[in-house]
Design a protein around this motif. Structure first.
Motif, short mmCIF file in Angstrom:
data_model
loop_
_atom_site.label_atom_id
_atom_site.label_comp_id
_atom_site.label_asym_id
_atom_site.label_seq_id
_atom_site.Cartn_x
_atom_site.Cartn_y
_atom_site.Cartn_z
N THR A 71 0.83 -1.21 0.00
CA THR A 71 0.00 0.00 0.00
C THR A 71 0.86 1.25 0.00
O THR A 71 0.64 2.19 -0.77
CB THR A 71 -0.93 0.01 1.22
N GLU A 72 1.86 1.29 0.87
CA GLU A 72 2.72 2.47 0.98
C GLU A 72 3.56 2.68 -0.27
O GLU A 72 3.93 3.82 -0.58
CB GLU A 72 3.63 2.32 2.20
N GLN A 76 -2.02 -0.88 -6.18
CA GLN A 76 -3.47 -0.69 -6.15
C GLN A 76 -4.15 -2.05 -6.17
O GLN A 76 -3.99 -2.81 -7.13
CB GLN A 76 -3.92 0.15 -7.35
N PHE A 77 -4.93 -2.35 -5.14
CA PHE A 77 -5.59 -3.65 -5.04
C PHE A 77 -6.91 -3.63 -5.81
O PHE A 77 -7.71 -2.70 -5.68
CB PHE A 77 -5.82 -4.02 -3.59
N ILE A 78 -7.14 -4.67 -6.59
CA ILE A 78 -8.37 -4.77 -7.37
C ILE A 78 -9.12 -6.05 -6.98
O ILE A 78 -8.56 -6.96 -6.38
CB ILE A 78 -8.09 -4.78 -8.89
N ALA A 96 -1.46 -2.64 -10.41
CA ALA A 96 -2.61 -3.42 -9.96
C ALA A 96 -2.18 -4.75 -9.34
O ALA A 96 -1.29 -5.44 -9.84
CB ALA A 96 -3.56 -3.67 -11.13
N VAL A 97 -2.87 -5.11 -8.24
CA VAL A 97 -2.60 -6.37 -7.52
C VAL A 97 -3.93 -7.04 -7.20
O VAL A 97 -4.88 -6.39 -6.76
CB VAL A 97 -1.84 -6.11 -6.20
N LEU A 98 -3.99 -8.36 -7.44
CA LEU A 98 -5.14 -9.16 -7.04
C LEU A 98 -4.69 -10.17 -5.99
O LEU A 98 -3.75 -10.93 -6.21
CB LEU A 98 -5.74 -9.89 -8.24
N ILE A 99 -5.37 -10.18 -4.83
CA ILE A 99 -5.05 -11.10 -3.74
C ILE A 99 -5.89 -12.37 -3.90
O ILE A 99 -7.12 -12.30 -3.97
CB ILE A 99 -5.34 -10.47 -2.37
N THR A 100 -5.23 -13.54 -3.93
CA THR A 100 -5.96 -14.81 -3.99
C THR A 100 -5.47 -15.75 -2.89
O THR A 100 -4.30 -15.74 -2.51
CB THR A 100 -5.77 -15.51 -5.36
#
Length: 292
Positions: A71-72, A76-78, A96-100
């Motif tokens: 974050t810092e 950018q989380f999508i 862009a980042v996707l958390i799985t």
């Protein structure tokens, strides 16, 4: 009069000087560095626990610190929905980042979900739906129907629950993953037709079990062990899956095969926040230079 004018000039110069000093500081706080565009770092996790130890288990503190670091640094989380739209041609934010998460462990509900919600970070958990009948049957408990339903209906968060198969998260005696291997029983090998029906039925069962727990379409899957082949991917698609995730450690781009989407492992206890940042950086896909 002269004294007042001199004082005014001095104050003006002082203000200008302070502004010059503050400008670069303010810029560093508000300007987001663009590491990459038109691609997504899909991160993979499994288990969050402060006592359990394994190569796929990280502590709550490490997970929180990873999220804080990203974050810092301006990532950018999508959401999964945004990722699917990206694969269909829509834009995504820079970095862009996707958390799985894979497997549907209860630790996602107790440890990861509160952190994600507090930081307003979307995520998707790929659930082994065969565990839903008895989620406490194993050493590491799995999420219940009620827990999954609570998260997917939580208006203050953005959590998806998608397929990790119903009963294919296992390997056959010959070492092949059940999703790609033919079962042998009493000296007979499963026919191609029987194999096809087994895979189709399993994915259909997985989708049916999850569809009643949330409001979003069940059209995504993570392959058990990240393993697939041409026929397995074909059958998964026939069963209603449009997006399937592997463990190939690359960035996801629009040119990625939607049934072989790569992911970067972030759930190893040795992956510090700084190391995760560097791991994403070294996998960035260079954009072609159009100014030639």
């Amino acid at each position: 009069m002269f004294k007042f004018k001199s004082l005014g000039i001095s104050l003006l110069l002082a203000i200008i000087g302070i502004s010059v000093i503050l400008s670069p500081l303010q810029a560093s706080r508000t300007d987001t560095k663009i590491y990459y565009q038109d691609q997504v770092a899909v991160l993979m996790y499994h288990h969050i626990h402060d006592q359990d130890k394994s190569s796929g288990t990280i502590t709550t503190a490490l997970f929180d610190n990873q999220l804080k670091e990203l974050t810092e640094r301006g990532y950018q989380f999508i959401s999964l929905t945004e990722f699917k739209q990206f694969m269909q041609g829509a834009s995504v934010p820079a970095n862009a980042v996707l958390i799985t998460f894979d497997d549907g462990y209860q630790s996602f509900y107790t440890s990861a979900y509160p952190l994600l919600k507090s930081r307003q970070i979307p995520a998707v958990n790929f659930v082994i739906t065969g565990t839903l009948a008895n989620p406490l049957a194993t050493y590491i408990p799995y999420m219940t129907n009620e827990q999954i339903s609570e998260m997917t209906h939580d208006a203050e968060s953005s959590i998806d629950a998608q397929c990790h198969t119903d009963s294919l998260h296992d390997k056959l005696p010959n070492g092949k993953a059940k999703i790609v291997g033919h079962i042998e029983k009493d000296g007979l090998t499963e026919t191609d037709e029987a194999y096809n029906q087994r895979i189709l039925q399993d994915i259909t069962t997985c989708r049916d079990k999850l569809s009643v727990l949330g409001e979003k379409p069940i059209d995504s899957l993570a392959y058990p062990f990240g393993i697939t082949n041409k026929q397995a991917s074909k059958l998964v698609h026939e069963a209603g899956i449009d997006y399937a995730f592997t463990i190939i450690p690359k960035m996801a781009t629009r040119s990625s095969d939607p049934l072989r989407i790569p992911r970067i492992n972030a759930g190893n206890p040795n992956i510090t926040p700084e190391l995760l940042h560097r791991d994403i950086q070294r996998r960035i896909v260079a954009r072609p230079n159009k100014e030639k």
